[in-house]
Design a protein around this motif. Sequence first.
Motif, short mmCIF file in Angstrom:
data_model
loop_
_atom_site.label_atom_id
_atom_site.label_comp_id
_atom_site.label_asym_id
_atom_site.label_seq_id
_atom_site.Cartn_x
_atom_site.Cartn_y
_atom_site.Cartn_z
N LEU A 165 -4.35 9.47 11.79
CA LEU A 165 -4.01 8.17 10.82
C LEU A 165 -4.03 6.92 10.84
O LEU A 165 -2.53 6.50 11.02
CB LEU A 165 -3.28 9.08 9.69
CG LEU A 165 -4.56 8.33 7.66
CD1 LEU A 165 -5.38 9.49 8.09
CD2 LEU A 165 -3.38 9.35 7.40
N ARG A 166 -4.37 5.93 11.52
CA ARG A 166 -4.26 5.12 11.42
C ARG A 166 -3.24 4.00 9.94
O ARG A 166 -2.35 3.91 10.82
CB ARG A 166 -5.61 3.51 10.71
CG ARG A 166 -6.42 4.32 12.38
CD ARG A 166 -7.22 2.72 11.76
NE ARG A 166 -7.86 2.30 10.79
CZ ARG A 166 -9.00 1.03 10.31
NH1 ARG A 166 -8.77 0.51 11.88
NH2 ARG A 166 -8.65 0.19 9.70
N VAL A 167 -3.21 4.43 8.65
CA VAL A 167 -2.50 3.94 7.44
C VAL A 167 -0.64 4.82 8.14
O VAL A 167 0.33 3.88 8.06
CB VAL A 167 -2.82 4.31 6.46
CG1 VAL A 167 -1.98 4.60 5.31
CG2 VAL A 167 -4.17 3.86 5.80
N ARG A 168 -0.60 5.75 8.37
CA ARG A 168 0.06 6.49 8.76
C ARG A 168 1.15 5.99 10.29
O ARG A 168 2.28 5.95 9.85
CB ARG A 168 0.25 8.08 8.89
CG ARG A 168 1.19 8.84 10.15
CD ARG A 168 2.92 9.46 9.20
NE ARG A 168 3.38 9.51 10.11
CZ ARG A 168 4.41 10.40 10.34
NH1 ARG A 168 3.53 11.96 8.78
NH2 ARG A 168 5.21 11.01 11.29
N PHE A 169 0.17 5.75 10.57
CA PHE A 169 0.34 5.13 12.59
C PHE A 169 1.47 3.76 11.96
O PHE A 169 2.95 3.47 12.55
CB PHE A 169 -0.65 5.26 13.42
CG PHE A 169 -0.16 3.76 14.57
CD1 PHE A 169 0.79 4.84 15.60
CD2 PHE A 169 -0.15 2.54 14.61
CE1 PHE A 169 1.25 3.57 16.48
CE2 PHE A 169 0.10 1.75 15.52
CZ PHE A 169 1.40 2.41 16.54
N TRP A 170 0.80 3.07 11.59
CA TRP A 170 1.49 1.57 11.01
C TRP A 170 2.34 1.85 10.13
O TRP A 170 3.70 0.99 10.17
CB TRP A 170 0.26 0.70 10.00
CG TRP A 170 0.38 -0.43 10.58
CD1 TRP A 170 1.11 -1.45 9.31
CD2 TRP A 170 1.11 -1.22 11.10
NE1 TRP A 170 1.29 -2.52 9.36
CE2 TRP A 170 1.53 -2.51 10.96
CE3 TRP A 170 0.50 -1.60 12.31
CZ2 TRP A 170 1.49 -3.84 11.41
CZ3 TRP A 170 0.71 -1.79 13.73
CH2 TRP A 170 1.54 -3.36 13.21
N GLU A 171 2.52 3.01 9.43
CA GLU A 171 4.22 2.80 8.20
C GLU A 171 4.84 3.60 9.49
O GLU A 171 6.59 2.82 9.67
CB GLU A 171 3.85 4.47 7.52
CG GLU A 171 2.86 4.00 6.20
CD GLU A 171 2.50 5.10 5.04
OE1 GLU A 171 3.17 6.45 5.76
OE2 GLU A 171 2.00 4.98 4.51
N THR A 172 4.55 4.62 10.62
CA THR A 172 6.00 4.78 11.33
C THR A 172 5.88 3.50 12.36
O THR A 172 7.56 3.54 12.83
CB THR A 172 5.11 5.55 12.36
OG1 THR A 172 4.82 7.35 11.42
CG2 THR A 172 5.86 6.72 13.26
N PHE A 173 4.75 2.66 12.58
CA PHE A 173 5.44 2.07 13.33
C PHE A 173 7.07 0.29 13.08
O PHE A 173 7.58 0.39 13.28
CB PHE A 173 4.42 1.25 13.74
CG PHE A 173 4.47 -0.51 14.76
CD1 PHE A 173 5.06 0.45 16.47
CD2 PHE A 173 4.10 -1.43 14.40
CE1 PHE A 173 5.66 -0.97 16.66
CE2 PHE A 173 4.29 -2.06 15.45
CZ PHE A 173 5.16 -2.29 16.82
N SER A 174 6.18 0.60 11.29
CA SER A 174 6.77 -0.66 10.76
C SER A 174 8.42 0.33 10.85
O SER A 174 9.27 -1.06 10.86
CB SER A 174 5.91 -1.06 9.50
OG SER A 174 4.99 -1.50 9.92
N PHE A 175 8.72 1.29 10.05
CA PHE A 175 9.74 2.05 9.70
C PHE A 175 10.61 1.98 10.93
O PHE A 175 11.62 1.92 10.80
CB PHE A 175 9.53 3.20 9.31
CG PHE A 175 10.38 4.17 8.48
CD1 PHE A 175 11.47 3.46 7.72
CD2 PHE A 175 11.33 5.14 9.09
CE1 PHE A 175 12.30 3.98 7.17
CE2 PHE A 175 12.42 5.53 8.90
CZ PHE A 175 13.00 5.38 8.26
N ALA A 176 9.78 2.40 12.52
CA ALA A 176 11.03 2.72 13.35
C ALA A 176 11.10 0.61 14.00
O ALA A 176 12.54 0.53 14.14
CB ALA A 176 10.27 2.99 14.73
N VAL A 177 10.70 0.03 13.58
CA VAL A 177 11.32 -1.35 13.64
C VAL A 177 12.45 -1.94 12.95
O VAL A 177 13.02 -2.69 13.55
CB VAL A 177 9.74 -2.37 13.93
CG1 VAL A 177 10.36 -4.13 14.52
CG2 VAL A 177 8.93 -2.12 14.98
#
Length: 848
Positions: free
Chosen positions: A75-87
């Motif tokens: 899910l694109r929204v979920r991926f971006w949440e994951t990526f932003s949070f990890a950074v």
Amino acid sequence: MGAVEITKKRSFVFNEDAYMPRPRIDAKIADSLAESNFVMLCAGAGFGKSTAVFGFLKPLSERVVWLILTSYDNLRVRFWETFSFAVELRLGKEFGDRLRELNFPVSEDMYDVLNDILEEVKALWEDRFFLVIDNMSDITNSEVILLLSRITKILGRNVIIITRVPAQYQLNGSCTVIDEDDLRFTNAEVLSFFYGMAINSDVISEIYAQSNGWALALSMFRIAFSNVNGNNYHAMSLTRSNLRHFFENEVFNTLGTPIQKKLVVLSLAEGLPISFARSFLGAENFLYITSFIRYNSETNTLELQDMFRAFLRAKLDVLDENDKRVLYLEAAQYCKENGLLTDSFRYFAKLRDFGALSDIILNYPLMLPYDLAEFFLKTLEEIPTVESDLLDDLAAQVQKTIIPRLYMEMRRLDEAERKCYASINEYKNIEVFFSSVVIFSNYNTLGFINMFTATATHEYKFHEYFKLAFEYRKKYKGELQRALGSYKTSSIGSYVCPVGVGARADAYEILIEASRQAVKYITQTVYGLYSGYDCLVGCEYHFYRKEMERAKALARAAIIQGGEYAQYEIEARAVFYLIRVALLEGDAHETSALITQLKELGENKNFFNRQACCGMLLSWVHVHMREQGQVVFWIRKQTGESGLGFRMERLERLIKAKLALREGRNLDAISISNGNTAQKPEGDYLLFSIESAILRSVAYYRLGCLEDASGELSRAIRVAEPYGFMMPFIESGADMSSLFKTINETELSCVSEEFRNGVKTFSSIYGKKYKFVCNALNETQDEDKLKLSTREHEILTDIYHGLSRAEIATNRYISINTVKTALQMIYSKLGAKNNVVAVRIAQERGLL
């Protein structure tokens, strides 16, 4: 994207101080990073992929972003949440916030911003920054894979990928694969692993033979030997007989009942921070089970080993509902506070907290991406029913208000409509506290559905639904406040006027009046939503009729009214039509100013759908002005849908077809514009039918198929003439003028001479004015290209003062690679070959 190329290895030295000392694997990873763009560890479960990477990177842990993916990240929204949070966890809140503001990149402009952010990260940490992409095999979404490909390209040799299956991804650059054979422990490593324990060499040899070097099995052997105080036979027996029995006896049964429960509850969580697990279990108990946690605290994320998780989940019968709720509530609140809304939604669903679920959905604008709407719907439908009056009331409120809207977002319009009517009829005569909320919400949803289906039904009665919603909103003002949420912006389809093929001649007049009535009600019921929409409908209608003064006046009114209530999409569409008017009038200065205004709207962080909407509208302008290189990436893709939703498809298809025509792909242009849309729930737009037929006529003309060209043109004119829609022909400019000179006009005898002459005359005039505007804007852009950025000017000044590249990097606190990149841009802009020539040219132009 380039295919992955497997390369050879060469030596590269790193600190060998690791979590689980494995110098052999450290050397393999180091060699791979020295030679290749990225390294991929590929093996099945339990081979120690993540542990090996962690051990290698431990000396640089403060510079490692560990991106842990699951199937949910498709899910694109979920991926971006994951990526932003990890950074954010590793590099700080500033970088996390900037990524969240950017949203999932879908255009070249957005990729440029992402590139700048990642380049800053590289410059900040020099060349010792790493990104670990873990569980890559769970990702199947082509857009997410493409984004990861771009990220690997930007970061270069700073990426490590962990996956369970052989690489099938088209990632940029060369890759070295470390597989199961590499990851298995050797006999020497097993000796080192058990060093200091009371185990003789024969037993270790047997352990090696039994485990075959499997990292997970070795970890369990180690714990077994630790617990039985050197009783080699017992430890071996436990481990060999049954791994599950080992979990039971050597881990689970050694813990007290409260910790057992907590551990079982924890197995239900996914993707939570290690700090959360430590506080939840207690530090002492947490340390005891770290061998079964996939990622150490340095990665700040919890993921139990699959086998251990399965074992614990088989113990769910030891829990009561309150045990689970403790974890779910803490997890939901943590995720919500950290911007992980899809995870938060999942945990609130487990809690059956329907108020929280409503708030999350209603805080999205009306235009949800299809995959997100599907995710919300699936999650809501999986919530089990519970016999409780309060919960049943809240569940009913969500099901009767939210689910119809989600069906609407997923194109299931007939089903959404049936659910709305069923809910209204059910609650009209029931006196419960939320009945008015259900009725209000469903009348609003019916209004939106009718705005989309009117294209096929030719029934423009959406204002009647909004009026009924308004009456309930006015009567029950206090009760409805929370349920409305915070809709941020209107959501409009490919065309503002949803008039379909086969409509009556007076359809547009009926639509304009319906829009005027609708706005009067909806702006009061949903806090200004659609403010200015009626002006925008009128603007589009008058624009296509070439009644430009009226169109301009209505566009400006739409901008003012939309701006008053932050209806940014209304503003953007109005600016779009003003750009087209300026092109018709040959006003280069006004065209440039309006394009800048549209770009600025696309950068407004409060405009939720800004990238999709403004990217689409600007792409139309760029294609029209023969600037194909500036078209957003997701439109330049020749296949597949962008996922923007059914309301935008026609405009996207039209731009793709125009782009194909510009690039000489005439057959592609015909095929794309012929896409079958009439059978979709909302039917086919009359304006789209006209414009796509015109486009096909030009494509056939260029192919030399004059009969087909004439047929498409006559079809377009016959549909357009009753409404006086001359602009689609005029905007074809020189192509239309040439077409009229070539085809047999006798086939157009059924069309009035006035309309034909108007098309011929004004398309010729438009072509000349359009050419003037394009030339003027190109000259301006050429001048802009000569301007140096602030960083480029600083570096050029340092070169002028005699500093070397290394000295510039030190002086400006940037990496040597950033200096090299900036110098290349300086050389390109100034037309210089080296530093001496660049300085001389800069002095001549007064830049130094």
